[in-house]
Each structure stands twice: as structure tokens, then as C-alpha cells.
Design an enzyme around this catalytic site. Structure first.
Site, PDB file in Angstrom:
ATOM      1  N   ARG A   1      94.675 -18.097 -73.518  1.00 16.00           N
ATOM      2  CA  ARG A   1      94.764 -18.644 -74.883  1.00 16.00           C
ATOM      3  C   ARG A   1      94.712 -20.171 -74.945  1.00 16.00           C
ATOM      4  NH1 ARG A   1      98.606 -14.223 -75.514  1.00 16.00           N
ATOM      5  NH2 ARG A   1      97.631 -12.580 -76.763  1.00 16.00           N
TER       6      ARG A   1
ATOM      7  N   LYS B   1      83.948 -29.956 -79.034  1.00 15.33           N
ATOM      8  CA  LYS B   1      83.123 -28.778 -79.300  1.00 15.33           C
ATOM      9  C   LYS B   1      82.750 -28.130 -77.972  1.00 15.33           C
ATOM     10  CE  LYS B   1      80.645 -29.612 -83.633  1.00 15.33           C
ATOM     11  NZ  LYS B   1      79.287 -29.762 -84.213  1.00 15.33           N
TER      12      LYS B   1
ATOM     13  N   GLU C   1      70.305 -38.906 -77.604  1.00 16.81           N
ATOM     14  CA  GLU C   1      71.579 -38.837 -78.323  1.00 16.81           C
ATOM     15  C   GLU C   1      72.174 -40.231 -78.548  1.00 16.81           C
ATOM     16  OE1 GLU C   1      72.928 -36.408 -79.863  1.00 16.81           O
ATOM     17  OE2 GLU C   1      72.566 -34.497 -78.851  1.00 16.81           O
TER      18      GLU C   1
ATOM     19  N   LYS D   1      80.825 -41.784 -82.293  1.00 21.30           N
ATOM     20  CA  LYS D   1      81.337 -40.416 -82.300  1.00 21.30           C
ATOM     21  C   LYS D   1      82.849 -40.392 -82.454  1.00 21.30           C
ATOM     22  CE  LYS D   1      80.707 -35.839 -80.601  1.00 21.30           C
ATOM     23  NZ  LYS D   1      79.883 -34.922 -79.803  1.00 21.30           N
TER      24      LYS D   1
ATOM     25  N   GLU E   1      84.619 -30.529 -88.290  1.00 24.83           N
ATOM     26  CA  GLU E   1      83.351 -30.508 -89.013  1.00 24.83           C
ATOM     27  C   GLU E   1      83.460 -29.872 -90.398  1.00 24.83           C
ATOM     28  OE1 GLU E   1      78.824 -29.109 -88.098  1.00 24.83           O
ATOM     29  OE2 GLU E   1      79.914 -30.027 -86.445  1.00 24.83           O
TER      30      GLU E   1
ATOM     31  N   ARG F   1      81.745 -35.006 -90.067  1.00 26.67           N
ATOM     32  CA  ARG F   1      81.272 -34.779 -88.707  1.00 26.67           C
ATOM     33  C   ARG F   1      79.891 -34.141 -88.657  1.00 26.67           C
ATOM     34  NH1 ARG F   1      84.646 -32.552 -83.408  1.00 26.67           N
ATOM     35  NH2 ARG F   1      82.844 -32.469 -82.026  1.00 26.67           N
TER      36      ARG F   1
ATOM     37  N   ASN G   1      74.829 -34.103 -86.497  1.00 29.84           N
ATOM     38  CA  ASN G   1      73.790 -33.107 -86.231  1.00 29.84           C
ATOM     39  C   ASN G   1      72.387 -33.577 -86.623  1.00 29.84           C
ATOM     40  OD1 ASN G   1      75.528 -31.017 -85.238  1.00 29.84           O
ATOM     41  ND2 ASN G   1      76.216 -30.664 -87.329  1.00 29.84           N
TER      42      ASN G   1
ATOM     43  N   HIS H   1      69.339 -31.876 -85.155  1.00 30.87           N
ATOM     44  CA  HIS H   1      69.775 -30.665 -84.457  1.00 30.87           C
ATOM     45  C   HIS H   1      69.369 -29.365 -85.146  1.00 30.87           C
ATOM     46  CE1 HIS H   1      71.993 -33.586 -82.164  1.00 30.87           C
ATOM     47  NE2 HIS H   1      72.528 -32.661 -81.388  1.00 30.87           N
TER      48      HIS H   1
ATOM     49  N   HIS I   1      67.738 -27.350 -82.354  1.00 30.50           N
ATOM     50  CA  HIS I   1      68.321 -26.114 -81.832  1.00 30.50           C
ATOM     51  C   HIS I   1      67.362 -24.935 -82.001  1.00 30.50           C
ATOM     52  CE1 HIS I   1      72.874 -27.344 -81.862  1.00 30.50           C
ATOM     53  NE2 HIS I   1      72.180 -27.926 -80.908  1.00 30.50           N
TER      54      HIS I   1
ATOM     55  N   HIS J   1      67.633 -30.386 -74.202  1.00 31.76           N
ATOM     56  CA  HIS J   1      68.307 -30.672 -75.470  1.00 31.76           C
ATOM     57  C   HIS J   1      67.890 -32.016 -76.052  1.00 31.76           C
ATOM     58  CE1 HIS J   1      71.321 -30.510 -78.584  1.00 31.76           C
ATOM     59  NE2 HIS J   1      71.853 -31.646 -78.162  1.00 31.76           N
TER      60      HIS J   1
END
Length: 366
Positions: free
Chosen positions: A123, A144, A186, A228, A238, A242, A246, A249, A253, A266
Site C-alpha cells: 500500500r 506521476k 521536454e 515543473k 492535475e 498541472r 501536457n 502529449h 501519446h 517519448h
């Protein structure tokens, strides 16, 4: 070394950037509350393992830590539920408990994978990011963590902040040129969403940065990470701001998923995605003359600015609808209003996306 602080209350943590961070890792761990009484488990990939696993293990064991490790295949294919289960099994056999910590030694794939393991093992246990790529300056900050699904990138994931990020710029020397370029995608993105003067600085210093001038590189990473940090500190999960991280992206993606995470890395996908976002912004009348400069700065870093793959528009749009950034089946995009400024748009017409994709594959302008 330079230090940044991600301010998230009890989940706050430092980012250390500069040469020699790896050698100082035991002290940084102690400072973060991970003392020598805890077991450490390093997750890395086969390429990084051949370069830095023995050195990292020795540094930690000499400081009194008990260290185990697991080596995954290099590349996006490692971010799967099958590999995730293998790491969990190895961690259990190594006797890791709730006081143990996972260390991600590698690029963005390793960081995402190890972070997701840490987020779910018993957990949730501590983990530390030790980035070895330029690209990972982005993924190592912000918490993330995820693995991929065949139908979408990072669909299975969580928010789980690291205890610290130790970014040793000396480790970047062994990167192949393609990975260097991918990392700068990036870095450029952070300027594009936040700071036009940073974009100008990146244009002016492109040659020195690609020679890995350490003073310039440390400055670039510090400025990119600062963007960031500023965003994540205001919006950890997000819910609003935030999402601007992206940029590029939604397109990127989709391109990655449809290529089976093989033909584009990427950074390359995000670079093409940023050009697409700029073209779409111009088509919608949101911005003027942003795509030309976007192409120019990306090309300075040897990044692709057109889609030289036979992807069908229907497939790209279907992949976009499955993207976790979508809402109720609607396409959601981060679009530039100018260089250094963006906004989130949910009113994009599908036909405009198709027109941009056609132009992108032709290598021209929309």
C-alpha cells in the site's frame, strides 16, 4: 550541486542537480529519513545496469545499506503489468517491508515503473529517483508513476511523490545522441508553456548544450525543473494548472501507442506533438506564427517536426479519445497562445485535428 524544493506539505522533497550527486547519495538518503536500517531495492534497466548499477550498489553498501536489485529490459516495453509483477515478486523474496525503499536508477521508463511498484507495494513505500537521462528531468519530478496498457500510455498509475531526486549530470555523458535529443524535447516544452525568455536562451545555447557544457546543462535543467516545481507545487494531482505540462502529449501519446512504443521514443513523439499543437492553435485562431518558431527551436536540437509514419487519422483520434486527459470522450488539448503561454481547450473540432494530421504527415503547414 543546486537544490530545488517541491513544496507539498508533508510530501515535500528536494531535487539535487549537478555533478557528483550519486557519490553523495547516502547522505542525501539519510537527510530524507531513509537511514541505513532500511533495505533498498534498485530498479534499473539492462543498459544503465551495465554502466552504473555496480557503482551505485557499492556506494550504498559501503555506507551500510542492504541493497537488492532488479534489471528490466531497456525501453518502453518494460512498463507493463507483467514486469511490474516480476518486480513485486523479487521485492518480496528480498524481504522488503513497509520501511524499505525503492530506488529508480534510469530514465523515465524506470522511474515510472519503479515508482508505481513503490506506490502499490504494501500500500505504498518510499522511493527515490536517480535519473540517468535528460528526458527523466521531467518524469522524475511530480510523483506521476505508471505502467502502460496496450491501448494507451500510462493508463494504469498513481500519484506517489519520491522522497528525493538525485540528478547527477555526470551520468548523462553516456547517453546516445538520439536520447540526448529526446531529453531536450521536454526541456523545450517547459519553456514553451511558461517562459519565452527560456526558449530564447535555449535557441542561443543549443550548440553548447548539445556539447554537454556542464555549466549550461545545469542551468537548463535547473530552469526546466523550476517550471515543473512551480506547477506541481500549485496542483499536485492535475486538477487544473498541472495539465499545461501536457503540451504536445495528446498527439504524442497517441503516436507512441500506435507505433507500439517502438518507432518513436517519448521525446520525439512530444516534439512532433508540440508542432501539431502549434498548428492546431493557428488553425483555431488562438495564436499566430507559433508553429514556425516551434519547428525552428526543435530542429536546433535535431528533433523531428513532421510525422513520417503512415498512421491513419481515425486511429490517432481513437487513441486520443482513450487518453486519460480526455473528458467524456471529448478531445482535450494544451494549445499555445504564444511562445511561453498556453491554455487548455476542450472545444477542438475533430475535422481540425484531421487537417493538422494531414499537414503534419506531408511535412508542411496546416
Amino acid at each position: 550541486m543546486k537544490r530545488l524544493q517541491v513544496e507539498l506539505g508533508e510530501r515535500s522533497y528536494p531535487i539535487w542537480i549537478g555533478p557528483g550527486a550519486l557519490g553523495r547519495l547516502p547522505g542525501l538518503l539519510e537527510e530524507a529519513g531513509i537511514d541505513t536500517g532500511r533495505k533498498l531495492f534498485i530498479v534499473t534497466d539492462e543498459h544503465v545496469a551495465s554502466l552504473y548499477l555496480e557503482k551505485t550498489t557499492t556506494i550504498l553498501r559501503d555506507a551500510g545499506y542492504a541493497v537488492s536489485h532488479f534489471v528490466v529490459v531497456a525501453g518502453e516495453k518494460a512498463k507493463s503489468l507483467a514486469v511490474y509483477e516480476q518486480i513485486i515478486t523479487a521485492a518480496l523474496k528480498a524481504g522488503l517491508d513497509r520501511k524499505s525503499a525503492f530506488l529508480a536508477l534510469g530514465g523515465g521508463v524506470v522511474g515510472d515503473l519503479a515508482g508505481f511498484v513503490a506506490a502499490t507495494y504494501m500500500r505504498g513505500v518510499a522511493f527515490v529517483q536517480i535519473p540517468t537521462t535528460l528526458l527523466a528531468h521531467d518524469s522524475s519530478v511530480g510523483g506521476k508513476v505508471a505502467v502502460n496498457h496496450p491501448l494507451g500510455k500510462n493508463i494504469i498509475g498513481a500519484f506517489h511523490q519520491p522522497k528525493l531526486v538525485a540528478y547527477d549530470t555526470e551520468l548523462l555523458k553516456t547517453l546516445p545522441q538520439r536520447e540526448v535529443a529526446a531529453g531536450f524535447a521536454e526541456v523545450i516544452k517547459h519553456g514553451m508553456i511558461w517562459d519565452e525568455t527560456f526558449v530564447t536562451w535555449l535557441e542561443e545555447n543549443a550548440e553548447g548544450l548539445q556539447r554537454f557544457d556542464h555549466t549550461l546543462l545545469q542551468e537548463a535543467l535547473l530552469r526546466a525543473c523550476s517550471v515543473k516545481v512551480a506547477v506541481v507545487s500549485q496542483d499536485e494531482r492535475e486538477q487544473g494548472l498541472r495539465a499545461i505540462l501536457n503540451l504536445g502529449h495528446t498527439f504524442g501519446h497517441a503516436f507512441e501507442a500506435l507505433c507500439g512504443y517502438e518507432k518513436l521514443n517519448h521525446g520525439e513523439a512530444v516534439a512532433i506533438g508540440m508542432v501539431a499543437a502549434a498548428m492546431l492553435s493557428e488553425k483555431m485562431g488562438i495564436a499566430h506564427d507559433v508553429s514556425k518558431r516551434t519547428r525552428r527551436v526543435l530542429m536546433k536540437y535535431r528533433l523531428p517536426v513532421s510525422l513520417m509514419l503512415p498512421l491513419k487519422a481515425d486511429d490517432v483520434i481513437a487513441a486520443m479519445r482513450r487518453d486519460k486527459k480526455g473528458e467524456g470522450g471529448k478531445l482535450v488539448f494544451v494549445l499555445p497562445t504564444a511562445i511561453g503561454k498556453v491554455e487548455i481547450r476542450k472545444d477542438v473540432a475533430e475535422e481540425q485535428v484531421r487537417e493538422v494530421l494531414r499537414a503534419l504527415q506531408e511535412g508542411g503547414e496546416s
